[in-house]
Scaffold this motif. Structure first.
Motif, mmCIF file in Angstrom:
data_model
loop_
_atom_site.group_PDB
_atom_site.id
_atom_site.type_symbol
_atom_site.label_atom_id
_atom_site.label_comp_id
_atom_site.label_asym_id
_atom_site.label_seq_id
_atom_site.Cartn_x
_atom_site.Cartn_y
_atom_site.Cartn_z
ATOM 1 N N ASN A 137 0.799 -1.219 0.000
ATOM 2 C CA ASN A 137 0.000 0.000 0.000
ATOM 3 C C ASN A 137 0.835 1.274 0.000
ATOM 4 O OD1 ASN A 137 -2.629 -1.315 0.149
ATOM 5 N ND2 ASN A 137 -2.033 -1.912 2.228
ATOM 6 N N PHE A 138 2.159 1.117 -0.113
ATOM 7 C CA PHE A 138 3.080 2.255 -0.185
ATOM 8 C C PHE A 138 2.954 3.177 1.030
ATOM 9 C CE2 PHE A 138 2.173 0.893 -4.516
ATOM 10 C CZ PHE A 138 3.451 0.688 -5.014
ATOM 11 N N GLU A 139 2.923 2.583 2.223
ATOM 12 C CA GLU A 139 2.801 3.358 3.454
ATOM 13 C C GLU A 139 4.062 3.220 4.307
ATOM 14 O OE1 GLU A 139 -2.056 3.296 4.257
ATOM 15 O OE2 GLU A 139 -0.679 2.230 5.593
ATOM 16 N N LEU A 140 4.521 4.346 4.819
ATOM 17 C CA LEU A 140 5.644 4.373 5.749
ATOM 18 C C LEU A 140 5.129 4.891 7.089
ATOM 19 C CD1 LEU A 140 8.669 4.360 6.573
ATOM 20 C CD2 LEU A 140 8.796 6.693 5.677
ATOM 21 N N VAL A 141 5.355 4.120 8.156
ATOM 22 C CA VAL A 141 4.899 4.507 9.490
ATOM 23 C C VAL A 141 6.106 4.553 10.421
ATOM 24 C CG1 VAL A 141 3.417 3.942 11.451
ATOM 25 C CG2 VAL A 141 2.642 3.452 9.115
ATOM 26 N N ILE A 142 6.299 5.715 11.066
ATOM 27 C CA ILE A 142 7.382 5.891 12.029
ATOM 28 C C ILE A 142 6.775 6.298 13.366
ATOM 29 C CG2 ILE A 142 9.505 7.129 12.603
ATOM 30 C CD1 ILE A 142 9.932 7.612 9.638
ATOM 31 N N ASP A 143 7.001 5.487 14.391
ATOM 32 C CA ASP A 143 6.405 5.763 15.710
ATOM 33 C C ASP A 143 4.902 6.001 15.607
ATOM 34 O OD1 ASP A 143 8.197 5.355 17.723
ATOM 35 O OD2 ASP A 143 8.983 7.397 17.712
ATOM 36 N N GLN A 144 4.248 5.141 14.829
ATOM 37 C CA GLN A 144 2.796 5.171 14.648
ATOM 38 C C GLN A 144 2.310 6.407 13.906
ATOM 39 O OE1 GLN A 144 1.048 4.534 18.546
ATOM 40 N NE2 GLN A 144 1.708 2.388 18.599
ATOM 41 N N LYS A 145 3.220 7.138 13.269
ATOM 42 C CA LYS A 145 2.835 8.282 12.439
ATOM 43 C C LYS A 145 3.015 7.889 10.977
ATOM 44 C CE LYS A 145 4.528 11.660 15.812
ATOM 45 N NZ LYS A 145 5.538 12.746 16.058
ATOM 46 N N THR A 146 1.983 8.064 10.179
ATOM 47 C CA THR A 146 2.059 7.732 8.760
ATOM 48 C C THR A 146 2.734 8.878 7.999
ATOM 49 O OG1 THR A 146 0.047 6.380 8.875
ATOM 50 C CG2 THR A 146 0.758 7.126 6.699
ATOM 51 N N ILE A 147 3.789 8.546 7.281
ATOM 52 C CA ILE A 147 4.566 9.533 6.544
ATOM 53 C C ILE A 147 4.353 9.307 5.047
ATOM 54 C CG2 ILE A 147 6.823 10.594 6.250
ATOM 55 C CD1 ILE A 147 5.800 10.465 9.173
ATOM 56 N N LEU A 148 4.063 10.386 4.329
ATOM 57 C CA LEU A 148 3.880 10.284 2.887
ATOM 58 C C LEU A 148 5.208 10.550 2.185
ATOM 59 C CD1 LEU A 148 0.473 12.146 2.427
ATOM 60 C CD2 LEU A 148 0.888 9.688 2.542
ATOM 61 N N LEU A 149 5.664 9.571 1.424
ATOM 62 C CA LEU A 149 6.913 9.701 0.676
ATOM 63 C C LEU A 149 6.618 9.721 -0.822
ATOM 64 C CD1 LEU A 149 9.516 7.242 2.283
ATOM 65 C CD2 LEU A 149 9.372 9.706 2.568
ATOM 66 N N PRO A 150 7.385 10.498 -1.592
ATOM 67 C CA PRO A 150 7.299 10.390 -3.052
ATOM 68 C C PRO A 150 7.610 8.952 -3.453
ATOM 69 C CG PRO A 150 8.510 12.365 -2.433
ATOM 70 C CD PRO A 150 8.310 11.572 -1.172
ATOM 71 N N LEU A 151 7.027 8.506 -4.537
ATOM 72 C CA LEU A 151 7.118 7.105 -4.928
ATOM 73 C C LEU A 151 8.553 6.608 -5.054
ATOM 74 C CD1 LEU A 151 5.748 4.490 -5.752
ATOM 75 C CD2 LEU A 151 5.655 5.347 -8.108
ATOM 76 N N LYS A 152 9.422 7.362 -5.709
ATOM 77 C CA LYS A 152 10.801 6.910 -5.900
ATOM 78 C C LYS A 152 11.510 6.754 -4.557
ATOM 79 C CE LYS A 152 10.727 6.888 -10.409
ATOM 80 N NZ LYS A 152 10.664 5.605 -11.146
ATOM 81 N N GLU A 153 11.268 7.680 -3.642
ATOM 82 C CA GLU A 153 11.896 7.593 -2.323
ATOM 83 C C GLU A 153 11.383 6.376 -1.572
ATOM 84 O OE1 GLU A 153 11.769 11.186 -0.028
ATOM 85 O OE2 GLU A 153 12.145 12.449 -1.770
ATOM 86 N N PHE A 154 10.094 6.111 -1.690
ATOM 87 C CA PHE A 154 9.519 4.937 -1.018
ATOM 88 C C PHE A 154 10.130 3.656 -1.578
ATOM 89 C CE2 PHE A 154 6.629 1.456 -0.347
ATOM 90 C CZ PHE A 154 6.203 1.629 0.956
#
Length: 223
Positions: A137-154
């Motif tokens: 689902n292209f999701e990054l979560v840090i300390d329960q916070k969802t962070i939106l990253l550009p696709l290439k960075e993800f």
């Protein structure tokens, strides 16, 4: 990534091994199928490059064993170019088929492409410290916070996270994220990596990206 080169031609062994090693891969060599199987009883590899024409057991038969019993992807390397031989190669379970003589650059890109397919088949959820990545689902979560990253960075961070504590060659990152035909310079990769580092630092992630000079990058969990 660990790669096993199986070929009774010592010159080909050396040629392939040297260039793979320069790209940051850990390379092992075997002179024939039986030696390769003995080696795999003790160690594991991520990919095998196998010559078709070898004494005793040929490359087709070895490929069947490697793919079925060891779950190792195989690239067949051979002097034969007839369509029937290629068909037999793929039917034996190989991921790709390269005909000698070949360009070293082509071999490296094909290796990267096969490893990309292997990476994509891995688990969709990756957890390291206080970081969780949902690759589906292209999701990054840090300390329960969802962070939106550009696709290439993800995609870059996801690939590094799937290989935590392992060096990922720059060529593999570029091929997997930008594609085989990418003609841009490495500066684009450097820029993306710096942005990812800034985001990880900003959100106090417990992971960091290390530069391995002359080879690539490695993701590690902070102590």
């Amino acid at each position: 990534m660990k790669i096993l080169v199986v070929d009774d031609d010592v010159y080909i062994q050396q040629l392939v091994s040297i260039h793979l090693s320069r790209e940051g891969y850990q390379v092992y060599r075997a002179n024939h199928a039986e030696e390769a199987l003995d080696f795999l009883e003790e160690k594991t590899v991520d990919l095998a490059i196998v010559d078709v024409m070898m004494p005793k057991m040929n490359g087709f038969d070895l490929t069947k064993i490697l793919t079925k019993d060891f779950d190792i992807p195989v690239i067949l390397l051979t002097a034969k170019g007839q369509i029937d031989d290629k068909e037999q190669g793929f039917l034996s379970g190989s991921e790709d088929y390269i005909v000698k003589p070949f360009e070293v650059k082509e071999l490296l890109f094909r290796v990267a492409a096969v490893l990309r397919r292997v990476e994509r088949s891995m688990e969709s959820i990756v957890k390291i410290g206080n970081v969780m990545m949902d690759r589906k689902n292209f999701e990054l979560v840090i300390d329960q916070k969802t962070i939106l990253l550009p696709l290439k960075e993800f995609e870059l961070l996801s690939l590094l996270a799937s290989r935590v504590n392992k060096i990922t060659p720059r060529s593999l990152l570029i091929e997997q994220v930008w594609g085989f035909d990418y003609e841009g310079g490495e500066q684009t990769l450097n820029t993306h990596m710096n942005r990812i580092r800034e985001r990880l630092k900003k959100y106090e992630a417990s992971i960091e990206i290390q530069t391995v000079r002359g080879i690539g990058y490695k993701l590690e969990e902070k102590e």
